[in-house]
Design a protein around this motif. Sequence first.
Motif, PDB file in Angstrom:
ATOM      1  N   ASN A  36       0.810  -1.212   0.000  1.00 25.71           N
ATOM      2  CA  ASN A  36       0.000   0.000   0.000  1.00 25.71           C
ATOM      3  C   ASN A  36       0.850   1.273   0.000  1.00 25.71           C
ATOM      4  OD1 ASN A  36      -2.511   1.393   0.020  1.00 25.71           O
ATOM      5  ND2 ASN A  36      -2.400   1.653   2.232  1.00 25.71           N
ATOM      6  N   LEU A  37       2.019   1.207  -0.621  1.00 23.65           N
ATOM      7  CA  LEU A  37       2.885   2.385  -0.673  1.00 23.65           C
ATOM      8  C   LEU A  37       2.355   3.448  -1.626  1.00 23.65           C
ATOM      9  CD1 LEU A  37       6.427   0.707  -0.720  1.00 23.65           C
ATOM     10  CD2 LEU A  37       5.248   1.749   1.212  1.00 23.65           C
ATOM     11  N   LYS A  38       1.575   3.017  -2.610  1.00 23.76           N
ATOM     12  CA  LYS A  38       0.968   3.915  -3.592  1.00 23.76           C
ATOM     13  C   LYS A  38       1.999   4.648  -4.464  1.00 23.76           C
ATOM     14  CE  LYS A  38      -3.411   4.751  -1.171  1.00 23.76           C
ATOM     15  NZ  LYS A  38      -3.172   4.049   0.093  1.00 23.76           N
ATOM     16  N   LYS A  39       3.189   4.095  -4.585  1.00 24.60           N
ATOM     17  CA  LYS A  39       4.178   4.675  -5.487  1.00 24.60           C
ATOM     18  C   LYS A  39       3.695   4.561  -6.934  1.00 24.60           C
ATOM     19  CE  LYS A  39       7.324   5.517  -2.310  1.00 24.60           C
ATOM     20  NZ  LYS A  39       7.760   6.891  -1.967  1.00 24.60           N
ATOM     21  N   CYS A  40       2.960   3.490  -7.225  1.00 31.58           N
ATOM     22  CA  CYS A  40       2.393   3.307  -8.567  1.00 31.58           C
ATOM     23  C   CYS A  40       1.435   4.445  -8.880  1.00 31.58           C
ATOM     24  CB  CYS A  40       1.676   1.968  -8.656  1.00 31.58           C
ATOM     25  SG  CYS A  40       0.380   1.720  -7.394  1.00 31.58           S
ATOM     26  N   GLN A  41       0.634   4.785  -7.896  1.00 29.64           N
ATOM     27  CA  GLN A  41      -0.382   5.820  -8.051  1.00 29.64           C
ATOM     28  C   GLN A  41       0.246   7.194  -8.261  1.00 29.64           C
ATOM     29  OE1 GLN A  41      -3.046   7.289  -4.635  1.00 29.64           O
ATOM     30  NE2 GLN A  41      -4.298   5.689  -5.580  1.00 29.64           N
ATOM     31  N   SER A  42       1.212   7.542  -7.424  1.00 30.26           N
ATOM     32  CA  SER A  42       1.842   8.860  -7.535  1.00 30.26           C
ATOM     33  C   SER A  42       2.640   8.991  -8.826  1.00 30.26           C
ATOM     34  CB  SER A  42       2.736   9.118  -6.323  1.00 30.26           C
ATOM     35  OG  SER A  42       3.729   8.114  -6.185  1.00 30.26           O
ATOM     36  N   ALA A  43       3.290   7.908  -9.267  1.00 28.19           N
ATOM     37  CA  ALA A  43       4.052   7.956 -10.516  1.00 28.19           C
ATOM     38  C   ALA A  43       3.128   8.144 -11.710  1.00 28.19           C
ATOM     39  CB  ALA A  43       4.874   6.680 -10.684  1.00 28.19           C
TER      40      ALA A  43
ATOM     41  N   ARG B  99       6.128   1.567 -26.626  1.00 29.82           N
ATOM     42  CA  ARG B  99       6.599   1.744 -28.003  1.00 29.82           C
ATOM     43  C   ARG B  99       8.119   1.901 -28.048  1.00 29.82           C
ATOM     44  NH1 ARG B  99       3.904   2.723 -32.675  1.00 29.82           N
ATOM     45  NH2 ARG B  99       1.927   3.121 -31.623  1.00 29.82           N
ATOM     46  N   MET B 100       8.688   2.398 -26.948  1.00 30.18           N
ATOM     47  CA  MET B 100      10.139   2.550 -26.847  1.00 30.18           C
ATOM     48  C   MET B 100      10.796   1.355 -26.159  1.00 30.18           C
ATOM     49  SD  MET B 100      10.648   6.608 -25.965  1.00 30.18           S
ATOM     50  CE  MET B 100       9.627   6.596 -24.475  1.00 30.18           C
ATOM     51  N   GLY B 101      10.010   0.291 -25.912  1.00 31.36           N
ATOM     52  CA  GLY B 101      10.558  -0.883 -25.259  1.00 31.36           C
ATOM     53  C   GLY B 101      10.765  -0.700 -23.775  1.00 31.36           C
ATOM     54  N   MET B 102      10.052   0.260 -23.163  1.00 30.78           N
ATOM     55  CA  MET B 102      10.203   0.538 -21.744  1.00 30.78           C
ATOM     56  C   MET B 102       8.937   0.154 -20.982  1.00 30.78           C
ATOM     57  SD  MET B 102      12.152   4.206 -22.243  1.00 30.78           S
ATOM     58  CE  MET B 102      12.521   4.465 -20.506  1.00 30.78           C
ATOM     59  N   LEU B 103       9.038   0.109 -19.665  1.00 33.07           N
ATOM     60  CA  LEU B 103       7.926  -0.320 -18.834  1.00 33.07           C
ATOM     61  C   LEU B 103       6.984   0.827 -18.490  1.00 33.07           C
ATOM     62  CD1 LEU B 103       9.917  -2.586 -16.371  1.00 33.07           C
ATOM     63  CD2 LEU B 103       8.245  -3.374 -18.050  1.00 33.07           C
ATOM     64  N   PRO B 104       5.706   0.525 -18.248  1.00 28.50           N
ATOM     65  CA  PRO B 104       4.782   1.556 -17.751  1.00 28.50           C
ATOM     66  C   PRO B 104       5.307   2.163 -16.457  1.00 28.50           C
ATOM     67  CG  PRO B 104       3.565  -0.380 -18.473  1.00 28.50           C
ATOM     68  CD  PRO B 104       5.018  -0.756 -18.487  1.00 28.50           C
ATOM     69  N   HIS B 105       4.902   3.394 -16.183  1.00 25.94           N
ATOM     70  CA  HIS B 105       5.439   4.120 -15.034  1.00 25.94           C
ATOM     71  C   HIS B 105       5.102   3.442 -13.707  1.00 25.94           C
ATOM     72  CE1 HIS B 105       6.703   7.325 -17.649  1.00 25.94           C
ATOM     73  NE2 HIS B 105       5.476   7.463 -18.129  1.00 25.94           N
ATOM     74  N   CYS B 106       3.927   2.843 -13.597  1.00 31.82           N
ATOM     75  CA  CYS B 106       3.557   2.179 -12.344  1.00 31.82           C
ATOM     76  C   CYS B 106       4.478   1.003 -12.051  1.00 31.82           C
ATOM     77  CB  CYS B 106       2.096   1.713 -12.393  1.00 31.82           C
ATOM     78  SG  CYS B 106       1.713   0.595 -13.753  1.00 31.82           S
ATOM     79  N   VAL B 107       4.880   0.287 -13.097  1.00 30.18           N
ATOM     80  CA  VAL B 107       5.759  -0.869 -12.939  1.00 30.18           C
ATOM     81  C   VAL B 107       7.139  -0.425 -12.462  1.00 30.18           C
ATOM     82  CG1 VAL B 107       6.770  -2.878 -14.076  1.00 30.18           C
ATOM     83  CG2 VAL B 107       4.502  -2.066 -14.768  1.00 30.18           C
ATOM     84  N   SER B 108       7.668   0.614 -13.106  1.00 30.50           N
ATOM     85  CA  SER B 108       9.003   1.103 -12.760  1.00 30.50           C
ATOM     86  C   SER B 108       9.050   1.724 -11.369  1.00 30.50           C
ATOM     87  CB  SER B 108       9.461   2.143 -13.789  1.00 30.50           C
ATOM     88  OG  SER B 108       9.475   1.603 -15.088  1.00 30.50           O
ATOM     89  N   ALA B 109       7.943   2.337 -10.942  1.00 29.62           N
ATOM     90  CA  ALA B 109       7.939   3.072  -9.674  1.00 29.62           C
ATOM     91  C   ALA B 109       7.773   2.170  -8.456  1.00 29.62           C
ATOM     92  CB  ALA B 109       6.829   4.118  -9.679  1.00 29.62           C
ATOM     93  N   CYS B 110       7.202   0.999  -8.619  1.00 25.83           N
ATOM     94  CA  CYS B 110       6.920   0.136  -7.467  1.00 25.83           C
ATOM     95  C   CYS B 110       8.212  -0.478  -6.929  1.00 25.83           C
ATOM     96  CB  CYS B 110       5.951  -0.981  -7.862  1.00 25.83           C
ATOM     97  SG  CYS B 110       5.579  -2.086  -6.478  1.00 25.83           S
ATOM     98  N   PRO B 111       8.569  -0.205  -5.669  1.00 26.12           N
ATOM     99  CA  PRO B 111       9.823  -0.735  -5.124  1.00 26.12           C
ATOM    100  C   PRO B 111       9.745  -2.207  -4.727  1.00 26.12           C
ATOM    101  CG  PRO B 111       8.673   0.522  -3.445  1.00 26.12           C
ATOM    102  CD  PRO B 111       7.867   0.668  -4.707  1.00 26.12           C
TER     103      PRO B 111
END
Length: 308
Positions: A95-102, A225-237
């Motif tokens: 429940n850190l919500k880093k996905c949400q804030s990102a 499209r650039m081969g990168m991850l969605p922001h929620c995925v990258s932000a979740c620790p």
Amino acid sequence: MSIEKSRREFIAAGLLTTMAAVACNSKKTPFTPEEDVQPSGEKVKLLSVDGEIIEVDKAFLKPVPHMPSVSNEEIRKGIPGKKFAMVIDLSRCKNLKKCQSACNHMHHVHSEQNWIKVYQMQDAEMTAPYFQPTTCMHCDEPPCVKVCPVDATFKRQDGIVLIDSDRCIGCRFCMAACPYSTRVFNWEEPELTADVAAQTYSAETSVPQKRGTVGKCDFCPDMTRMGMLPHCVSACPNGVFFFGDINEDSVTNGSETFRFSDLVKDKSGYRLMEDLGTKPSVYYLPPVNRNFKFEEGLKNDEPAAKKA
């Protein structure tokens, strides 16, 4: 082979490099420093063209330049040959919500208009509670698309469901049709900086949002499209979110990569409201053998003053 290909696409999220198609042996890598580049001393782990993990000085990496603008036709068609999906491991959510804030930050969404919601769930009186991050399900049979009278909501061939705010008339039929309640309505003018407000709207970035239109999670197709991850995925620790391509049978959270089919089979993956026939592209792994106690996550919902 599909797993290695997925790793090459997703590893080192913001540090993708241009790899020369040259023959390499175990003692040689394609990251040859240019004469005028001085080593920084900071090492980055990457995969070589042979699929081996190597360490490269950060100074020798060449960031991928900004991609050219994508036409509206390409946006509505999607990325050929792809079928994107997400797997959410409920046992890891604190429940850190880093996905949400990102998500809010990158899409310039007001905090009261969260596209990702984290719910406190409990299936029955005697069962244990848990936290459930909830995004748009990007259904294969999306009811929202069927009810939109102006084709503002559409499904692409890669499975992503998007909203074209230039077409949206704010009727909110899509919100009524969505059984997952993942859409929000922009009642007020979004809080945008001058630079963001001046941008040309793109349904692929969902920026800038517009008053009187509907918004929702878009799976960050500009990143994929650039081969990168969605922001929620990258932000979740804690590695809660896995994203990937079903056609390649591969999903990753940036540090771990699994075969999609094995992951959902071995860990009893499921989809929400399966009986509705919407065929969501978001799968959940049950909250067993949890990494954190539920009570620890509750602290993240406490007011800042109370925490202090």
